[in-house]
Scaffold this active site. Structure first.
Site, short mmCIF file in Angstrom:
data_model
loop_
_atom_site.label_atom_id
_atom_site.label_comp_id
_atom_site.label_asym_id
_atom_site.label_seq_id
_atom_site.Cartn_x
_atom_site.Cartn_y
_atom_site.Cartn_z
N GLY A 1 -24.87 -8.97 4.81
CA GLY A 1 -24.03 -8.58 3.68
C GLY A 1 -24.62 -8.71 2.30
O GLY A 1 -23.88 -8.87 1.33
N SER A 2 -25.93 -8.61 2.15
CA SER A 2 -26.51 -8.72 0.79
C SER A 2 -26.11 -7.51 -0.06
O SER A 2 -25.91 -7.65 -1.27
CB SER A 2 -28.03 -8.85 0.87
OG SER A 2 -28.63 -7.63 1.23
N ASN A 3 -25.96 -6.33 0.55
CA ASN A 3 -25.49 -5.17 -0.23
C ASN A 3 -24.04 -5.35 -0.64
O ASN A 3 -23.65 -4.99 -1.75
CB ASN A 3 -25.66 -3.89 0.60
CG ASN A 3 -27.04 -3.30 0.46
OD1 ASN A 3 -27.40 -2.78 -0.59
ND2 ASN A 3 -27.82 -3.40 1.51
N LEU B 1 -23.87 -0.59 11.58
CA LEU B 1 -24.82 0.02 12.52
C LEU B 1 -24.21 0.93 13.57
O LEU B 1 -24.93 1.47 14.42
CB LEU B 1 -25.65 -1.09 13.19
CG LEU B 1 -26.47 -1.94 12.20
CD1 LEU B 1 -27.25 -3.01 12.97
CD2 LEU B 1 -27.40 -1.09 11.36
N LEU C 1 -21.62 4.31 14.73
CA LEU C 1 -21.14 5.61 14.23
C LEU C 1 -19.66 5.47 13.88
O LEU C 1 -18.89 4.87 14.64
CB LEU C 1 -21.32 6.66 15.35
CG LEU C 1 -21.55 8.12 14.94
CD1 LEU C 1 -22.74 8.26 14.01
CD2 LEU C 1 -21.73 8.98 16.20
N ASN D 1 -23.04 5.82 2.68
CA ASN D 1 -23.86 4.85 3.40
C ASN D 1 -25.14 4.60 2.63
O ASN D 1 -25.67 5.52 1.99
CB ASN D 1 -24.23 5.41 4.79
CG ASN D 1 -25.15 4.48 5.56
OD1 ASN D 1 -24.86 3.29 5.72
ND2 ASN D 1 -26.27 5.02 6.04
N HIS E 1 -29.10 3.61 3.12
CA HIS E 1 -30.13 3.62 4.16
C HIS E 1 -31.46 3.20 3.54
O HIS E 1 -31.81 3.69 2.45
CB HIS E 1 -30.26 5.02 4.76
CG HIS E 1 -31.25 5.11 5.88
ND1 HIS E 1 -30.96 4.68 7.16
CD2 HIS E 1 -32.52 5.56 5.89
CE1 HIS E 1 -32.02 4.87 7.92
NE2 HIS E 1 -32.99 5.39 7.18
N ASP F 1 -27.00 9.50 9.34
CA ASP F 1 -27.96 9.76 8.26
C ASP F 1 -28.15 11.22 7.89
O ASP F 1 -29.15 11.57 7.26
CB ASP F 1 -29.32 9.13 8.59
CG ASP F 1 -29.23 7.64 8.87
OD1 ASP F 1 -30.02 7.14 9.70
OD2 ASP F 1 -28.34 6.99 8.27
N GLU G 1 -31.78 -0.96 -3.15
CA GLU G 1 -30.47 -0.76 -2.56
C GLU G 1 -29.39 -1.47 -3.37
O GLU G 1 -28.31 -0.92 -3.61
CB GLU G 1 -30.45 -1.30 -1.13
CG GLU G 1 -31.35 -0.59 -0.15
CD GLU G 1 -31.30 -1.23 1.22
OE1 GLU G 1 -32.35 -1.57 1.76
OE2 GLU G 1 -30.16 -1.43 1.73
C1 GRF Z 1 -29.83 -2.69 4.55
O1 GRF Z 1 -31.22 -2.58 4.45
C2 GRF Z 1 -29.22 -1.32 4.70
O2 GRF Z 1 -29.92 -0.28 4.05
C3 GRF Z 1 -29.29 -1.10 6.15
O3 GRF Z 1 -29.01 -2.33 6.74
C4 GRF Z 1 -29.40 -3.37 5.83
C5 GRF Z 1 -28.21 -4.26 5.63
O4 GRF Z 1 -28.52 -5.34 4.85
N1 GRF Z 1 -28.42 -0.06 6.62
P1 GRF Z 1 -27.34 -6.30 4.30
O5 GRF Z 1 -26.49 -6.68 5.47
O6 GRF Z 1 -26.56 -5.52 3.27
O7 GRF Z 1 -28.07 -7.46 3.69
#
Ligand code: GRF
Length: 199
Positions: A11-13, A82, A84, A99, A101, A142, A171
């Protein structure tokens, strides 16, 4: 704009998005969904006081829609999710699902292209640059229209981990920028190519 974020991992994003959306922001994350009860991202959501729910069957579109309706969701963000997304959810939220990527789509995308696999493939290809992409989501992994991309150099001594870390920085800036632009426009819109990382 009421936002749901679907996650499968740390969950860093999600964290970067939550940090970018202050109390006055035109968008708010009100729900986090995961196909994995042990996803670190769920703990992050709970720490921010956000509803965090586990999908017992990620293929069950009716369950998704019931949850999204209950929280009156306007925009669905996939951040390290991860699986669909069911076709019935895509149909209901057409052009309202994005999304992130970790590569420059359309290259290095598709089924099986996630996490370390992506960066290994980039390094194996000899590409001199990589980056991140935020795109609309449709019924195929994608494939949806690209909204924003940010490029990074591939360096001689790169490992998949080093490249992944450099791309992740991008990201963490690109995804909030797309969500804020979507909140301003009422739906996701393409961004001019902006974000760079030199390190
Ligand atoms: C990220 O690199 C994202 O692009 C990919 O999965 C990773 C998830 O990272 N789809 P996080 O869980 O958000 O840290």
């Amino acid at each position: 704009m009421r936002v749901a974020v679907a996650v499968s991992g740390r969950g860093s994003n999600l964290e970067a998005l939550l940090n970018a959306l202050g109390p006055e922001a035109p968008a708010r994350v009100v729900l986090v969904l995961s196909n994995r009860p042990d996803a670190g991202a769920l703990e992050r959501a709970r720490a921010h006081g956000i509803a965090a729910e586990v999908l017992p069957d990620p293929a069950d579109g009716a369950d998704w829609l019931a949850r999204l309706d209950r929280h009156r969701i306007d925009l669905l963000v996939l951040a390290g999710y991860l699986k669909l997304v069911p076709a019935s959810v895509i149909a209901r939220y057409r052009h309202l699902v994005v999304n992130v990527h970790p590569a420059l789509l359309p290259a290095f995308g598709g089924r099986g292209m996630y996490g370390r696999h992506v960066h290994e493939a980039v390094l194996g290809s000899g590409a001199r640059e990589s980056g991140a992409t935020v795109h609309l989501v449709d019924e195929v992994y994608d494939r949806g229209a690209i909204l924003a991309q940010g490029r990074v150099p591939v360096l001689p001594n790169d490992t998949p981990e080093r490249l992944a870390a450099r791309v992740l920085e991008v990201e963490h800036r690109l995804l909030p920028a797309v969500v804020l632009a979507a909140a301003a426009a009422g739906h996701p819109v393409p961004l001019p190519e902006t974000v760079e990382s030199t390190s």
